[in-house]
Design a protein around this motif. Sequence first.
Motif, PDB file in Angstrom:
ATOM      1  N   CYS A   1     -54.080 -14.959 108.168  1.00 34.65           N
ATOM      2  CA  CYS A   1     -53.111 -15.335 107.131  1.00 34.65           C
ATOM      3  C   CYS A   1     -53.802 -15.760 105.842  1.00 34.65           C
ATOM      4  CB  CYS A   1     -52.185 -16.440 107.624  1.00 34.65           C
ATOM      5  SG  CYS A   1     -53.004 -17.988 108.065  1.00 34.65           S
ATOM      6  N   LEU A   2     -55.137 -15.873 105.856  1.00 38.03           N
ATOM      7  CA  LEU A   2     -55.895 -16.175 104.641  1.00 38.03           C
ATOM      8  C   LEU A   2     -57.285 -15.576 104.781  1.00 38.03           C
ATOM      9  CD1 LEU A   2     -55.961 -17.746 101.898  1.00 38.03           C
ATOM     10  CD2 LEU A   2     -57.022 -19.636 103.165  1.00 38.03           C
ATOM     11  N   LYS A   3     -57.680 -14.817 103.764  1.00 36.82           N
ATOM     12  CA  LYS A   3     -59.012 -14.214 103.764  1.00 36.82           C
ATOM     13  C   LYS A   3     -59.769 -14.635 102.515  1.00 36.82           C
ATOM     14  CE  LYS A   3     -57.920 -10.086 106.508  1.00 36.82           C
ATOM     15  NZ  LYS A   3     -57.972  -8.603 106.570  1.00 36.82           N
ATOM     16  N   GLY A   4     -61.098 -14.631 102.633  1.00 32.19           N
ATOM     17  CA  GLY A   4     -61.942 -14.964 101.506  1.00 32.19           C
ATOM     18  C   GLY A   4     -62.167 -13.769 100.613  1.00 32.19           C
ATOM     19  N   ALA A   5     -62.939 -13.984  99.563  1.00 33.93           N
ATOM     20  CA  ALA A   5     -63.178 -12.930  98.573  1.00 33.93           C
ATOM     21  C   ALA A   5     -63.852 -11.715  99.183  1.00 33.93           C
ATOM     22  CB  ALA A   5     -64.016 -13.486  97.428  1.00 33.93           C
ATOM     23  N   ASN A   6     -64.691 -11.903 100.195  1.00 37.44           N
ATOM     24  CA  ASN A   6     -65.405 -10.784 100.822  1.00 37.44           C
ATOM     25  C   ASN A   6     -64.687 -10.251 102.058  1.00 37.44           C
ATOM     26  OD1 ASN A   6     -65.794 -12.839 102.597  1.00 37.44           O
ATOM     27  ND2 ASN A   6     -68.029 -12.646 102.718  1.00 37.44           N
ATOM     28  N   GLY A   7     -63.445 -10.679 102.251  1.00 37.60           N
ATOM     29  CA  GLY A   7     -62.651 -10.206 103.383  1.00 37.60           C
ATOM     30  C   GLY A   7     -62.809 -11.027 104.645  1.00 37.60           C
ATOM     31  N   ARG A   8     -63.621 -12.067 104.604  1.00 34.76           N
ATOM     32  CA  ARG A   8     -63.799 -12.916 105.789  1.00 34.76           C
ATOM     33  C   ARG A   8     -62.493 -13.619 106.120  1.00 34.76           C
ATOM     34  NH1 ARG A   8     -67.854 -18.195 106.313  1.00 34.76           N
ATOM     35  NH2 ARG A   8     -67.834 -18.303 108.601  1.00 34.76           N
ATOM     36  N   VAL A   9     -62.123 -13.630 107.384  1.00 36.36           N
ATOM     37  CA  VAL A   9     -60.911 -14.326 107.816  1.00 36.36           C
ATOM     38  C   VAL A   9     -61.164 -15.824 107.790  1.00 36.36           C
ATOM     39  CG1 VAL A   9     -59.284 -14.709 109.698  1.00 36.36           C
ATOM     40  CG2 VAL A   9     -60.123 -12.393 109.230  1.00 36.36           C
ATOM     41  N   LEU A  10     -60.397 -16.522 106.967  1.00 35.19           N
ATOM     42  CA  LEU A  10     -60.536 -17.971 106.843  1.00 35.19           C
ATOM     43  C   LEU A  10     -59.531 -18.717 107.712  1.00 35.19           C
ATOM     44  CD1 LEU A  10     -60.956 -18.249 102.954  1.00 35.19           C
ATOM     45  CD2 LEU A  10     -62.736 -17.967 104.704  1.00 35.19           C
ATOM     46  N   MET A  11     -58.373 -18.100 107.920  1.00 35.25           N
ATOM     47  CA  MET A  11     -57.326 -18.729 108.730  1.00 35.25           C
ATOM     48  C   MET A  11     -56.555 -17.666 109.497  1.00 35.25           C
ATOM     49  SD  MET A  11     -55.537 -21.691 106.443  1.00 35.25           S
ATOM     50  CE  MET A  11     -56.485 -22.936 105.586  1.00 35.25           C
ATOM     51  N   LYS A  12     -56.022 -18.073 110.624  1.00 33.08           N
ATOM     52  CA  LYS A  12     -55.103 -17.239 111.387  1.00 33.08           C
ATOM     53  C   LYS A  12     -53.833 -18.031 111.689  1.00 33.08           C
ATOM     54  CE  LYS A  12     -58.187 -13.971 113.712  1.00 33.08           C
ATOM     55  NZ  LYS A  12     -58.556 -13.373 115.015  1.00 33.08           N
ATOM     56  N   ALA A  13     -52.745 -17.310 111.883  1.00 32.05           N
ATOM     57  CA  ALA A  13     -51.460 -17.912 112.231  1.00 32.05           C
ATOM     58  C   ALA A  13     -51.093 -17.506 113.647  1.00 32.05           C
ATOM     59  CB  ALA A  13     -50.377 -17.465 111.251  1.00 32.05           C
ATOM     60  N   GLY A  14     -50.536 -18.437 114.391  1.00 28.66           N
ATOM     61  CA  GLY A  14     -50.147 -18.152 115.769  1.00 28.66           C
ATOM     62  C   GLY A  14     -49.211 -19.216 116.288  1.00 28.66           C
ATOM     63  N   LYS A  15     -49.234 -19.416 117.588  1.00 30.53           N
ATOM     64  CA  LYS A  15     -48.329 -20.364 118.241  1.00 30.53           C
ATOM     65  C   LYS A  15     -49.115 -21.302 119.156  1.00 30.53           C
ATOM     66  CE  LYS A  15     -44.247 -18.392 117.066  1.00 30.53           C
ATOM     67  NZ  LYS A  15     -43.128 -19.077 116.387  1.00 30.53           N
ATOM     68  N   ILE A  16     -48.700 -22.550 119.192  1.00 36.64           N
ATOM     69  CA  ILE A  16     -49.171 -23.527 120.173  1.00 36.64           C
ATOM     70  C   ILE A  16     -47.948 -24.239 120.713  1.00 36.64           C
ATOM     71  CG2 ILE A  16     -50.502 -25.637 120.564  1.00 36.64           C
ATOM     72  CD1 ILE A  16     -52.445 -24.755 118.412  1.00 36.64           C
ATOM     73  N   ALA A  17     -47.787 -24.215 122.008  1.00 36.81           N
ATOM     74  CA  ALA A  17     -46.609 -24.800 122.654  1.00 36.81           C
ATOM     75  C   ALA A  17     -45.320 -24.243 122.053  1.00 36.81           C
ATOM     76  CB  ALA A  17     -46.635 -26.329 122.547  1.00 36.81           C
ATOM     77  N   GLY A  18     -45.336 -22.961 121.698  1.00 40.04           N
ATOM     78  CA  GLY A  18     -44.150 -22.311 121.157  1.00 40.04           C
ATOM     79  C   GLY A  18     -43.866 -22.637 119.708  1.00 40.04           C
ATOM     80  N   ARG A  19     -44.740 -23.417 119.069  1.00 36.94           N
ATOM     81  CA  ARG A  19     -44.535 -23.805 117.677  1.00 36.94           C
ATOM     82  C   ARG A  19     -45.532 -23.085 116.774  1.00 36.94           C
ATOM     83  NH1 ARG A  19     -42.978 -27.912 120.823  1.00 36.94           N
ATOM     84  NH2 ARG A  19     -41.231 -29.197 120.154  1.00 36.94           N
ATOM     85  N   ASP A  20     -45.101 -22.848 115.527  1.00 38.51           N
ATOM     86  CA  ASP A  20     -45.985 -22.197 114.566  1.00 38.51           C
ATOM     87  C   ASP A  20     -47.217 -23.062 114.326  1.00 38.51           C
ATOM     88  OD1 ASP A  20     -44.241 -20.086 114.266  1.00 38.51           O
ATOM     89  OD2 ASP A  20     -43.247 -20.945 112.507  1.00 38.51           O
ATOM     90  N   ALA A  21     -48.365 -22.427 114.262  1.00 34.10           N
ATOM     91  CA  ALA A  21     -49.624 -23.139 114.035  1.00 34.10           C
ATOM     92  C   ALA A  21     -50.553 -22.260 113.219  1.00 34.10           C
ATOM     93  CB  ALA A  21     -50.280 -23.494 115.368  1.00 34.10           C
ATOM     94  N   ILE A  22     -51.460 -22.897 112.501  1.00 33.45           N
ATOM     95  CA  ILE A  22     -52.518 -22.157 111.833  1.00 33.45           C
ATOM     96  C   ILE A  22     -53.861 -22.638 112.380  1.00 33.45           C
ATOM     97  CG2 ILE A  22     -51.224 -21.679 109.726  1.00 33.45           C
ATOM     98  CD1 ILE A  22     -52.810 -23.921 108.368  1.00 33.45           C
ATOM     99  N   GLY A  23     -54.791 -21.709 112.467  1.00 37.27           N
ATOM    100  CA  GLY A  23     -56.147 -22.034 112.866  1.00 37.27           C
ATOM    101  C   GLY A  23     -57.071 -21.756 111.702  1.00 37.27           C
ATOM    102  N   VAL A  24     -57.911 -22.719 111.362  1.00 38.92           N
ATOM    103  CA  VAL A  24     -58.809 -22.598 110.212  1.00 38.92           C
ATOM    104  C   VAL A  24     -60.247 -22.566 110.712  1.00 38.92           C
ATOM    105  CG1 VAL A  24     -58.814 -25.106 109.899  1.00 38.92           C
ATOM    106  CG2 VAL A  24     -59.465 -23.636 107.987  1.00 38.92           C
TER     107      VAL A  24
END
Length: 221
Positions: free
Chosen positions: A171-194
């Motif tokens: 859900c967020l990438k750096g200038a060189n395309g590196r993945v900085l964050m991902k979006a998913g679920k924890i306990a059925g709730r929306d979460a982001i991983g950084v």
Amino acid sequence: MERDRLNLLPEDTCRRIYNQTKCFYGRISTGREDVGFQILLGPPFKEAPILFLGYQPGKGCKTPLEERAYGSEDRWPDVPEYVTECWPLAKCMRRIFDANFLSRCVALNAIFVRSDSVSVYYRDFCARVRKEINQFCLPRVNEIVEAVHPKKIVAVGIGTLSLFDKRAYPCLKGANGRVLMKAGKIAGRDAIGVLHLTGAHISATDRAHIDSYLRAFGNSN
């Protein structure tokens, strides 16, 4: 029975899980160095603005005996450690969020057993025991999340989010395309991983993007 469970305070759920963990830890640590465990890094505030979920507690400065004397294996700190402690991640959190905001947040670990690093954890605990630890800890993390009912969830480390959601997407990438964050679920709730804010090599530009995203995420409805 279901109504009784829903009426429980988060503290009640957490005390039960602490008692279960003491029994579990006593069994899996037999014959190993007593490294200790930590679940919560502060109080389990109901409807916290953000629940921060780390992968695993570090070794810590106290011996297991000192921790037990302090009571950290029986209860949680009165003030979130992100506000009070001087270790790198706590300092990093205070750079991104002000102390008043952090004092209302919840922080806990996905894997409760302490270790100097993930590589040391893999060295000291075989795959069979690590699987057993995951099977014990992860459902209880879900229970705490459900009891706390946080407004938002941030997993510190993309690998932390992947423990709960293998299908998380960038859900967020750096200038060189590196993945900085991902979006998913924890306990059925929306979460982001950084990306781990201190464990990963992050450029100044990417760090600024992460900081800005997290501040906006924390302030959004």
